[in-house]
Design an enzyme around this catalytic site. Structure first.
Site, PDB file in Angstrom:
ATOM      1  N   HIS A  56       0.849  -1.191   0.000  1.00  0.00           N
ATOM      2  CA  HIS A  56       0.000   0.000   0.000  1.00  0.00           C
ATOM      3  C   HIS A  56       0.885   1.242   0.000  1.00  0.00           C
ATOM      4  O   HIS A  56       2.104   1.149   0.124  1.00  0.00           O
ATOM      5  CB  HIS A  56      -0.989  -0.003   1.160  1.00  0.00           C
ATOM      6  CG  HIS A  56      -0.364   0.081   2.515  1.00  0.00           C
ATOM      7  ND1 HIS A  56       0.378  -0.940   3.082  1.00  0.00           N
ATOM      8  CD2 HIS A  56      -0.368   1.071   3.455  1.00  0.00           C
ATOM      9  CE1 HIS A  56       0.783  -0.595   4.279  1.00  0.00           C
ATOM     10  NE2 HIS A  56       0.349   0.632   4.536  1.00  0.00           N
ATOM     11  N   HIS A  58       1.407   4.000   1.932  1.00  0.00           N
ATOM     12  CA  HIS A  58       1.935   4.783   3.047  1.00  0.00           C
ATOM     13  C   HIS A  58       3.458   4.878   2.989  1.00  0.00           C
ATOM     14  O   HIS A  58       4.147   3.932   2.619  1.00  0.00           O
ATOM     15  CB  HIS A  58       1.487   4.180   4.383  1.00  0.00           C
ATOM     16  CG  HIS A  58       0.035   4.419   4.670  1.00  0.00           C
ATOM     17  ND1 HIS A  58      -0.657   3.736   5.641  1.00  0.00           N
ATOM     18  CD2 HIS A  58      -0.864   5.283   4.116  1.00  0.00           C
ATOM     19  CE1 HIS A  58      -1.917   4.163   5.671  1.00  0.00           C
ATOM     20  NE2 HIS A  58      -2.062   5.090   4.756  1.00  0.00           N
ATOM     21  N   ASP A  60       5.927   4.827   5.043  1.00  0.00           N
ATOM     22  CA  ASP A  60       6.815   3.879   5.717  1.00  0.00           C
ATOM     23  C   ASP A  60       6.864   2.527   5.017  1.00  0.00           C
ATOM     24  O   ASP A  60       7.586   1.618   5.455  1.00  0.00           O
ATOM     25  CB  ASP A  60       6.431   3.716   7.198  1.00  0.00           C
ATOM     26  CG  ASP A  60       5.052   3.122   7.403  1.00  0.00           C
ATOM     27  OD1 ASP A  60       4.136   3.453   6.623  1.00  0.00           O
ATOM     28  OD2 ASP A  60       4.876   2.330   8.347  1.00  0.00           O
ATOM     29  N   HIS A  61       6.133   2.406   3.901  1.00  0.00           N
ATOM     30  CA  HIS A  61       6.173   1.192   3.086  1.00  0.00           C
ATOM     31  C   HIS A  61       6.753   1.444   1.693  1.00  0.00           C
ATOM     32  O   HIS A  61       7.155   0.489   1.032  1.00  0.00           O
ATOM     33  CB  HIS A  61       4.771   0.602   2.959  1.00  0.00           C
ATOM     34  CG  HIS A  61       4.229   0.101   4.260  1.00  0.00           C
ATOM     35  ND1 HIS A  61       4.104  -1.242   4.566  1.00  0.00           N
ATOM     36  CD2 HIS A  61       3.803   0.760   5.362  1.00  0.00           C
ATOM     37  CE1 HIS A  61       3.620  -1.375   5.790  1.00  0.00           C
ATOM     38  NE2 HIS A  61       3.428  -0.167   6.293  1.00  0.00           N
ATOM     39  N   HIS A 112      -7.379  -0.770   5.755  1.00  0.00           N
ATOM     40  CA  HIS A 112      -6.322   0.153   6.186  1.00  0.00           C
ATOM     41  C   HIS A 112      -6.181   1.263   5.149  1.00  0.00           C
ATOM     42  O   HIS A 112      -6.167   2.450   5.483  1.00  0.00           O
ATOM     43  CB  HIS A 112      -5.027  -0.628   6.356  1.00  0.00           C
ATOM     44  CG  HIS A 112      -3.875   0.184   6.862  1.00  0.00           C
ATOM     45  ND1 HIS A 112      -3.838   0.713   8.136  1.00  0.00           N
ATOM     46  CD2 HIS A 112      -2.712   0.543   6.271  1.00  0.00           C
ATOM     47  CE1 HIS A 112      -2.698   1.368   8.301  1.00  0.00           C
ATOM     48  NE2 HIS A 112      -2.005   1.280   7.185  1.00  0.00           N
ATOM     49  N   ASP A 132      -0.179  -3.969   6.321  1.00  0.00           N
ATOM     50  CA  ASP A 132      -0.830  -3.459   7.532  1.00  0.00           C
ATOM     51  C   ASP A 132      -2.297  -3.865   7.617  1.00  0.00           C
ATOM     52  O   ASP A 132      -3.094  -3.190   8.259  1.00  0.00           O
ATOM     53  CB  ASP A 132      -0.728  -1.927   7.573  1.00  0.00           C
ATOM     54  CG  ASP A 132       0.670  -1.433   7.894  1.00  0.00           C
ATOM     55  OD1 ASP A 132       1.566  -2.262   8.117  1.00  0.00           O
ATOM     56  OD2 ASP A 132       0.869  -0.201   7.894  1.00  0.00           O
ATOM     57  N   HIS A 170       4.894  -4.784  10.968  1.00  0.00           N
ATOM     58  CA  HIS A 170       5.249  -4.048  12.187  1.00  0.00           C
ATOM     59  C   HIS A 170       5.387  -4.982  13.379  1.00  0.00           C
ATOM     60  O   HIS A 170       4.706  -6.009  13.469  1.00  0.00           O
ATOM     61  CB  HIS A 170       4.189  -2.990  12.516  1.00  0.00           C
ATOM     62  CG  HIS A 170       4.139  -1.853  11.555  1.00  0.00           C
ATOM     63  ND1 HIS A 170       4.934  -0.743  11.669  1.00  0.00           N
ATOM     64  CD2 HIS A 170       3.377  -1.664  10.447  1.00  0.00           C
ATOM     65  CE1 HIS A 170       4.667   0.101  10.685  1.00  0.00           C
ATOM     66  NE2 HIS A 170       3.724  -0.440   9.920  1.00  0.00           N
TER      67      HIS A 170
END
Length: 258
Positions: A56, A58, A60-61, A112, A132, A170
């Site tokens: 996805h 975001h 941090d990905h 998410h 996530d 995570h």
């Protein structure tokens, strides 16, 4: 056989590194930071990064995707309905891709984010890279999707084989388990899992991967049909115990403020 390593990133992210030893080729899942991947490649100069899998959008990905693609010419795969940097292959539900000579099925699992996908490899020990959406003992927050969408996504993932290894993104396991225990204080599987994970974390061992069999026994978001979960959530959040979708929505809202 694929070999899999966890490359820690940021405070609690894992970038999953998949390796095909026969070919000295590797792939990474959700490289939010290029630095850990660069460090691994520098330490293994005879290996080549060939594929980057994104679940996805975001940061941090995806934050390291552009740099890694430019440095290695790796192929970038990601969800078709989200804006993914330098995405070469836009993926939709039920697509199949070949990564390191292994087939992965694409599962659309919104909640998410709206376009979130997971990568599933069917084998004697199946592999699930779920970003996530599904966490060890938990699930992702609802940033874009609805509780109903997340419930349907988790129901779909929960239908995969018991032996499926769950590689989420995570290290949230202990905090998720403490919430799970609040929901089911008399569930012995949760008590045992907390003790095990506490021991692992005390020695620096990561808590992943999990398995779907373990998640079905300890993850409250996969247990909304269980009487113990329904009764606790109904009492805590004042919802109808027989409405599974309402129980799930209330459970997710409870976790948001736990």
């Amino acid at each position: 056989m694929l070999e899999i390593d966890a490359l820690p990133a940021f405070n609690d992210n894992y970038i999953w590194l998949l390796r095909n030893p026969a070919r000295k080729e590797c792939a990474v899942v959700d490289p939010g930071d290029a630095a850990p991947v660069r460090a691994w490649l520098a330490a293994h100069p005879d290996w080549r990064l060939t594929d980057i899998l994104i679940t996805h959008h975001h940061f941090d990905h995806v934050g390291g995707t552009t740099a890694l693609q430019q440095e290695t010419a790796a192929r970038v795969y990601g969800p078709a309905t989200e804006k993914i940097p330098v995405c070469d292959h836009a993926l939709n539900d039920a697509d199949t891709i070949s990564v390191l000579d292994h087939a992965f099925q694409i599962l659309h699992v919104p909640g998410h984010t709206l376009g979130h996908i997971a990568y599933y490899h069917e084998a004697a020990t199946p592999l699930l890279f779920c970003g996530d959406t599904l966490f060890a003992a938990g699930c992702g927050r609802l940033f874009e999707g609805t509780a109903e969408q997340m419930h349907e996504s988790l129901t779909r993932l929960a239908a995969l084989p018991d032996a499926t290894l769950v590689y989420c993104a995570h290290e949230y396991t202990l905090s998720n388990l403490r919430f799970a225990q609040a929901v089911e204080p008399h569930n012995p599987a949760i008590v045992a899992r907390i003790a095990e994970v506490e021991g692992w974390r005390a020695t620096g061992r990561i808590s992943l991967p999990s398995s779907l069999q373990l998640e079905r026994a300890t993850n409250p978001f996969l247990r909304c049909q269980e009487t113990s979960v329904k009764q606790m959530v109904a009492a805590e959040r004042n919802v109808q115990a027989e409405d599974t979708k309402a129980i799930f929505a209330a459970l997710r809202a409870w976790k948001d403020h736990f």
